[in-house]
Design a protein around this motif. Structure first.
Motif, short mmCIF file in Angstrom:
data_model
loop_
_atom_site.label_atom_id
_atom_site.label_comp_id
_atom_site.label_asym_id
_atom_site.label_seq_id
_atom_site.Cartn_x
_atom_site.Cartn_y
_atom_site.Cartn_z
N ASP A 19 0.77 -1.35 0.04
CA ASP A 19 0.26 0.19 -0.03
C ASP A 19 1.00 1.37 -0.11
O ASP A 19 0.46 2.37 -0.76
CB ASP A 19 -1.00 0.15 1.17
CG ASP A 19 -1.96 -1.06 1.16
OD1 ASP A 19 -2.31 -1.52 -0.01
OD2 ASP A 19 -2.52 -1.46 2.00
N GLY A 20 2.02 1.15 0.64
CA GLY A 20 2.99 2.36 0.91
C GLY A 20 3.86 2.53 -0.31
O GLY A 20 4.47 3.35 -0.38
N GLY A 21 4.02 1.34 -1.08
CA GLY A 21 4.93 1.14 -2.30
C GLY A 21 6.35 1.05 -1.93
O GLY A 21 7.23 1.41 -2.79
N VAL A 22 6.77 0.53 -0.58
CA VAL A 22 8.03 0.34 -0.24
C VAL A 22 8.33 -0.98 0.11
O VAL A 22 7.53 -1.66 0.73
CB VAL A 22 8.25 1.43 0.99
CG1 VAL A 22 9.55 1.32 1.62
CG2 VAL A 22 7.81 2.79 0.90
N ALA A 23 9.79 -1.64 -0.22
CA ALA A 23 10.05 -2.71 -0.02
C ALA A 23 11.40 -2.59 0.77
O ALA A 23 12.09 -1.68 0.66
CB ALA A 23 10.11 -3.54 -1.17
N VAL A 66 25.84 -6.91 9.04
CA VAL A 66 24.33 -6.95 8.71
C VAL A 66 24.20 -5.76 7.74
O VAL A 66 24.81 -4.79 8.14
CB VAL A 66 23.61 -6.62 10.07
CG1 VAL A 66 22.03 -6.62 9.81
CG2 VAL A 66 23.88 -7.74 11.13
N SER A 67 23.63 -6.02 6.69
CA SER A 67 23.21 -4.97 5.75
C SER A 67 21.75 -5.07 5.29
O SER A 67 21.06 -6.03 5.34
CB SER A 67 24.26 -4.93 4.47
OG SER A 67 24.15 -6.18 3.95
N GLY A 68 21.28 -3.77 4.91
CA GLY A 68 20.12 -3.69 4.34
C GLY A 68 19.95 -2.53 3.58
O GLY A 68 20.68 -1.51 3.34
N ARG A 69 18.76 -2.53 2.76
CA ARG A 69 18.31 -1.45 1.99
C ARG A 69 16.72 -1.30 1.78
O ARG A 69 16.12 -2.52 2.13
CB ARG A 69 18.88 -1.38 0.74
CG ARG A 69 18.46 -2.40 -0.26
CD ARG A 69 19.26 -2.31 -1.49
NE ARG A 69 18.80 -3.33 -2.52
CZ ARG A 69 17.97 -3.07 -3.86
NH1 ARG A 69 17.84 -1.67 -3.65
NH2 ARG A 69 17.47 -3.92 -4.32
N ARG A 70 16.20 -0.30 1.93
CA ARG A 70 15.01 0.15 1.66
C ARG A 70 14.72 0.70 0.35
O ARG A 70 15.64 1.67 -0.20
CB ARG A 70 14.09 0.96 2.83
CG ARG A 70 12.71 1.36 2.59
CD ARG A 70 12.29 2.03 3.59
NE ARG A 70 11.88 1.18 4.82
CZ ARG A 70 12.49 1.14 5.90
NH1 ARG A 70 13.32 2.29 6.25
NH2 ARG A 70 12.31 0.35 6.90
N PHE A 71 13.68 0.44 -0.61
CA PHE A 71 13.59 1.18 -1.96
C PHE A 71 12.06 1.22 -2.28
O PHE A 71 11.12 0.55 -1.62
CB PHE A 71 14.30 0.31 -2.92
CG PHE A 71 14.06 -1.23 -2.79
CD1 PHE A 71 12.88 -1.91 -3.44
CD2 PHE A 71 14.83 -2.00 -1.81
CE1 PHE A 71 12.97 -3.14 -3.57
CE2 PHE A 71 14.30 -3.46 -1.86
CZ PHE A 71 13.59 -3.93 -2.55
N ARG A 72 11.72 1.98 -3.23
CA ARG A 72 10.49 2.15 -3.79
C ARG A 72 10.26 1.00 -4.48
O ARG A 72 11.10 0.73 -5.38
CB ARG A 72 10.31 3.65 -4.53
CG ARG A 72 10.23 4.73 -3.65
CD ARG A 72 9.84 5.87 -4.56
NE ARG A 72 10.84 6.64 -4.75
CZ ARG A 72 10.95 7.46 -5.87
NH1 ARG A 72 9.95 7.78 -6.54
NH2 ARG A 72 12.16 8.13 -6.08
N ILE A 73 9.01 0.49 -4.66
CA ILE A 73 8.50 -0.43 -5.43
C ILE A 73 8.19 0.20 -6.80
O ILE A 73 7.43 0.90 -6.90
CB ILE A 73 7.36 -1.34 -5.04
CG1 ILE A 73 7.72 -1.85 -3.68
CG2 ILE A 73 6.78 -2.41 -5.88
CD1 ILE A 73 6.53 -2.56 -3.07
N ALA A 74 8.99 -0.23 -7.94
CA ALA A 74 9.04 0.48 -9.21
C ALA A 74 7.45 -0.10 -9.93
O ALA A 74 7.28 -1.29 -10.06
CB ALA A 74 9.86 0.20 -10.02
N ALA A 75 6.92 0.68 -10.66
CA ALA A 75 5.60 0.48 -11.51
C ALA A 75 6.20 -0.57 -12.34
O ALA A 75 7.45 -0.40 -13.01
CB ALA A 75 5.11 1.58 -12.15
N PRO A 76 5.34 -1.57 -13.08
CA PRO A 76 5.86 -2.59 -14.03
C PRO A 76 6.32 -1.91 -15.16
O PRO A 76 7.06 -2.29 -15.86
CB PRO A 76 4.74 -3.51 -14.03
CG PRO A 76 3.88 -3.44 -12.82
CD PRO A 76 4.08 -2.03 -12.32
#
Length: 155
Positions: free
Chosen positions: A80-84, A129-139
């Protein structure tokens, strides 16, 4: 998918945020080296004392992980928020003694998905420990042609 410009396209997460995300989830993938090739196993896990704990039975996963360097990865999304997000933990996997604490506090929470004995508890002691957050791109922004199923889902 999101068009919210306040959410960066990709952001590196601090270790504290990675642990917070891992604590809110329970399923990930364990990567190990088996003979001459990598293998990946789905596992359910718990965060315990600044490490990851999972249980398994005798077999390839146990033999390939115990006492060796492993990698663990978990992902999540807020559609819903478009974030992964994605988090990776690397370090050695060591056996935990089946103490009353382990059995009472962790064993009850780590319920096996498959039948059979899963009486080995392993801890991944994090070396990184590493990580990232990103916007979910439109197909439509993925850069390739859409198949019929994807196209139908967008209509």
């Amino acid at each position: 998918m999101t068009t919210d410009a306040s959410i960066p396209e990709s952001a590196v997460l601090p270790a504290e945020e990675c642990w917070r995300l891992l604590q809110g989830d329970s399923v990930g993938r364990l990567a190990v080296w088996v003979n001459d090739h990598p293998e990946i196993f789905p596992i359910n896990y718990k965060v315990h004392n600044d490490s990851l704990v999972f249980r398994t039975g005798a077999g390839t996963k146990l033999a390939s992980a115990l006492g060796k360097q492993v990698a663990f990865e978990a992902d999540g999304s807020d559609n819903d928020g478009g974030v992964a997000w994605s988090v990776v933990v690397r370090g050695p996997a060591t056996a935990l003694d089946r103490t009353p604490e382990v059995l009472d506090h962790i064993g009850r929470l780590l319920l096996p998905w498959e039948t059979g004995r899963k009486d080995h508890f392993l801890r991944i002691a994090p070396e990184s420990v590493s990580g990232r957050r990103f916007r979910i791109a439109a197909p439509l922004t993925w850069g390739g042609p859409l198949d019929d199923a994807t196209r139908a889902g967008l209509e």
